[in-house]
Design a protein around this motif. Structure first.
Motif: not given
Length: 304
Positions: A232-240
């Motif tokens: 989930a953190c990786r997906a967030r770090d890709e989105f921002i």
């Protein structure tokens, strides 16, 4: 472009390398998604590179693509050229493109230059940018929470509702930007937004237990739960970064609305309203949790 075009040569060499590797665009994209961090190589992006429609700009996905394809091609007896050789070919294509664009610009007087500089952006792109900011408000509490949180074990519904409610409308929004550069970064944003929503949709809604949050499930062990948090953190770090890239480009092209002098409750949400969120805000249906949620920045309170 003639046969001597550097961009055509780059595209031709990329096609030959891809053929030698035996990998399809879909397989390349899947390989990229399995990396940590994810390397996003969508079918549309790859097709543009292989056909010579675009010159690769971002070095990270380009480098990964070359290393992947050359490693596979080497197994089939094709010796690698090396990343440096490919970067030189890409630079030649980019330089040629920039020179060509400059030569196509007609000589203009100072007055004409000023007029061109302040010319209004395409009306269609203005409208599309407004829709993006309507669903993903600039500098809203939802974004600040994503930027500041250290873990994704628990996500406020005010964040998850807004993010997931935005995905489908933006994914299916037509037509695309007129500006080709905006088309590309918008596609990257939608891919990153979809990946983040996928993670959020896999969490549990525990609002009936008194907390208006989503919580990562317990799949069996703490290690497995920590792995879900990492994903989930990786997906967030890709989105921002994808969102920031779009906003920066919109700003460079004059497509962002002016910043209000004071607090505003406009749909764009550029400046969050003061006071407690959720009661006086515009409401929109919650598409992924089954209950109503505020479009920005809060959500409807649950009845007792």
């Amino acid at each position: 472009m003639g046969e001597s075009s550097a961009r055509d040569r780059l595209a031709g060499e990329l096609r030959k390398l891809k053929d030698a590797s035996g990998l399809s665009c879909t397989q390349i994209g899947t390989q990229g998604k399995n990396q940590t961090p994810i390397v996003r190589l969508s079918r549309g992006k790859l097709s543009g590179w292989f056909r010579g429609e675009y010159v690769p700009e971002d070095d990270k996905p380009f480098k990964y693509l070359i290393e992947l394809l050359e490693a596979r091609a080497k197994r089939n007896g094709v010796p690698p050229q090396g990343v440096g050789w490919w970067r030189a070919l890409r630079k030649e294509a980019a330089d040629e493109r920039d020179v060509s664009a400059a030569l196509k610009e007609p000589a203009v007087s100072s007055a004409q230059f000023v007029a061109q500089a302040v010319a209004a952006p395409h009306a269609g792109d203005v409208a599309k940018a407004a829709r993006l900011l309507h669903f993903l408000p600039l500098d809203g509490p939802w974004l600040r929470w994503l930027e500041n949180t250290e873990t994704m074990f628990k996500v406020p519904l005010t964040v998850s509702d807004l993010v997931c409610d935005a995905h489908r409308p933006l994914e299916t929004d037509r037509p695309d930007y007129v500006d080709r550069e905006l088309q590309e970064v918008h596609r990257e944003l939608i891919e990153a937004l979809g990946a983040l929503c996928c993670e959020l949709n896999g969490m549990n809604d525990i609002s009936d237990e008194g907390q208006d949050v989503l919580e990562i499930s317990y799949p069996g062990t703490s290690a497995e739960r920590n792995e879900l948090n990492r994903q989930a953190c990786r997906a967030r770090d890709e989105f921002i970064p994808a969102y920031t890239k779009v906003i920066s480009l919109l700003n460079a092209k004059g497509l962002l609305p002016p910043v209000p002098a004071g607090p505003s409750t406009s749909p764009s949400g550029s400046v969050p309203p003061s006071g407690s969120p959720g009661r006086d805000t515009h409401l929109a249906p919650n598409s992924h949790r089954g209950g109503p949620a505020a479009q920005y920045p809060g959500r409807l309170e649950r009845s007792a």
